[in-house]
Design an enzyme around this catalytic site. Structure first.
Site, mmCIF file in Angstrom:
data_model
loop_
_atom_site.group_PDB
_atom_site.id
_atom_site.type_symbol
_atom_site.label_atom_id
_atom_site.label_comp_id
_atom_site.label_asym_id
_atom_site.label_seq_id
_atom_site.Cartn_x
_atom_site.Cartn_y
_atom_site.Cartn_z
ATOM 1 C CD GLU A 41 -3.962 -2.032 7.274
ATOM 2 O OE1 GLU A 41 -2.672 -2.359 6.888
ATOM 3 O OE2 GLU A 41 -4.388 -0.814 7.278
ATOM 4 C CE LYS A 77 -0.143 3.577 4.570
ATOM 5 N NZ LYS A 77 -0.285 3.715 5.916
ATOM 6 C CG ASN A 128 -1.679 1.278 1.467
ATOM 7 O OD1 ASN A 128 -1.982 2.022 0.382
ATOM 8 N ND2 ASN A 128 -2.398 1.534 2.423
ATOM 9 C CG HIS A 157 -5.829 2.345 4.977
ATOM 10 N ND1 HIS A 157 -5.729 3.235 5.778
ATOM 11 C CD2 HIS A 157 -4.873 1.500 4.968
ATOM 12 C CE1 HIS A 157 -4.498 2.926 6.250
ATOM 13 N NE2 HIS A 157 -4.111 1.878 5.662
ATOM 14 C CB SER A 199 4.751 -1.128 12.168
ATOM 15 O OG SER A 199 4.393 0.034 12.464
ATOM 16 N N GLY A 259 2.189 2.664 10.712
ATOM 17 C CA GLY A 259 2.904 3.875 10.590
ATOM 18 C C GLY A 259 3.664 4.182 11.836
ATOM 19 C CD GLU A 291 -3.292 5.807 6.386
ATOM 20 O OE1 GLU A 291 -3.102 5.823 5.090
ATOM 21 O OE2 GLU A 291 -2.216 5.587 7.058
HETATM 22 P P1 PGA Z 1 2.580 0.682 7.757
HETATM 23 O O1 PGA Z 1 0.955 0.718 6.871
HETATM 24 O O2 PGA Z 1 3.082 -0.824 7.345
HETATM 25 O O3 PGA Z 1 3.238 1.604 7.175
HETATM 26 O O4 PGA Z 1 2.361 0.415 9.065
HETATM 27 C C1 PGA Z 1 0.310 -0.175 6.825
HETATM 28 C C2 PGA Z 1 -1.126 0.328 6.152
HETATM 29 O O5 PGA Z 1 -1.453 1.114 6.491
HETATM 30 O O6 PGA Z 1 -1.904 -0.396 5.247
#
Ligand code: PGA
Length: 257
Positions: free
Chosen positions: A170, A11, A9, A100, A215, A176, A102
């Site tokens: 998630e 983003k 992903n 997601h 992460s 992140g 976000e």
């Molecule tokens: P990350 O993001 O691996 O940077 O923690 C995962 C995601 O948001 O799908």
């Protein structure tokens, strides 16, 4: 036997030029793992890179799938800024991330909207990657199971119990932050999700791939993927480096063998 799925992903990162050079590097690093068809890798770049990436994948006969990070549930019409499932399918997209965290938090997407998006994806022949996960306060309050069940209940109202879907667990506190869940917590949450899918899909739930995201790195991937209900990973930050994502695919491959 569920084939591990590793989803990158990106983003809102990577220009078209950066995406193309990433793809070439990843293909060099991971071709041997992908060639034997034991794991699947799907790339979810920004919309602008989908078509050029598709052309490169076809031209170089790469075993790499393309995913989008979002879609709108209508096929066409006056919806400024939105992208329809048909438009994604035309670009060679096979998967689409829906819900997601976000988007749920920054753009106020509700589970009802997310269910509509997933349903539209399925109707167009795309596989939705439905994201669910709890905040830290929900986890610390001991309410993770109830939260996941409620999110699934609302976001899966589109599901007929047999069309192909992927679910990504998630935990928001792990995204992140560099603070991945423990392998035991990831497995426990993915098992809750599978039990819940069983209520709707019966034994088909055993075929649904459930990913862990938050992460994931080359260092922790093997351990996180060791749970019997964890069928892959949704990778954000670490997927921006082709070598790191290739290493995560390799870890999944070894874990599966
Ligand atoms: P990350 O993001 O691996 O940077 O923690 C995962 C995601 O948001 O799908």
């Amino acid at each position: 036997m569920r084939k591990p799925l590793l989803a990158a992903n990106w983003k809102m990162n990577q220009t078209v030029a950066e995406s193309l050079s990433w793809l070439a590097e990843f293909d060099r690093d991971a071709a041997d793992v992908l060639d034997n068809q034991e794991v699947e890798a799907v790339f979810c770049p920004p919309f602008t890179a989908l078509y050029p990436l598709r052309q490169a994948i076809v031209a170089h006969k790469m075993d790499i799938l393309l995913g989008a990070q979002d879609l709108f549930w209508q096929e066409a019409g006056a919806f400024t800024g939105e992208i329809s499932p048909v438009m994604l399918a035309e670009c060679g997209v096979s998967h689409v991330i829906c819900g997601h965290s976000e988007r749920r938090t920054l753009l106020q997407e509700s589970s009802e909207m997310i269910s509509k998006k997933c349903g539209a994806a399925v109707a167009a022949g795309l596989v939705p990657i439905l994201c669910v996960g709890e905040t830290l306060s929900i986890r610390e309050g001991g309410l993770t199971q109830e939260w996941l069940e409620a999110q699934l209940f609302e976001s899966l109202s589109f599901w007929d119990g047999k069309s192909e879907i992927v679910v990504a667990y998630e935990p928001i506190w792990a995204i992140g932050t560099g603070q991945a869940a423990t392998a035991a917590d990831a497995e426990a949450a993915c098992a809750i999700i599978r039990d819940n899918l069983r209520e709707k899909g019966g034994s088909y739930a055993d075929q649904v791939r459930i990913l862990y995201g938050g992460s994931v790195t080359p260092q922790n991937a093997a351990e996180l993927l060791s749970g019997s209900d964890v069928d892959g990973a949704l990778v954000g930050g670490a997927s921006l480096k082709a070598a790191a994502f290739a290493a995560i695919c390799r870890a999944a491959f070894r874990e599966n063998c």
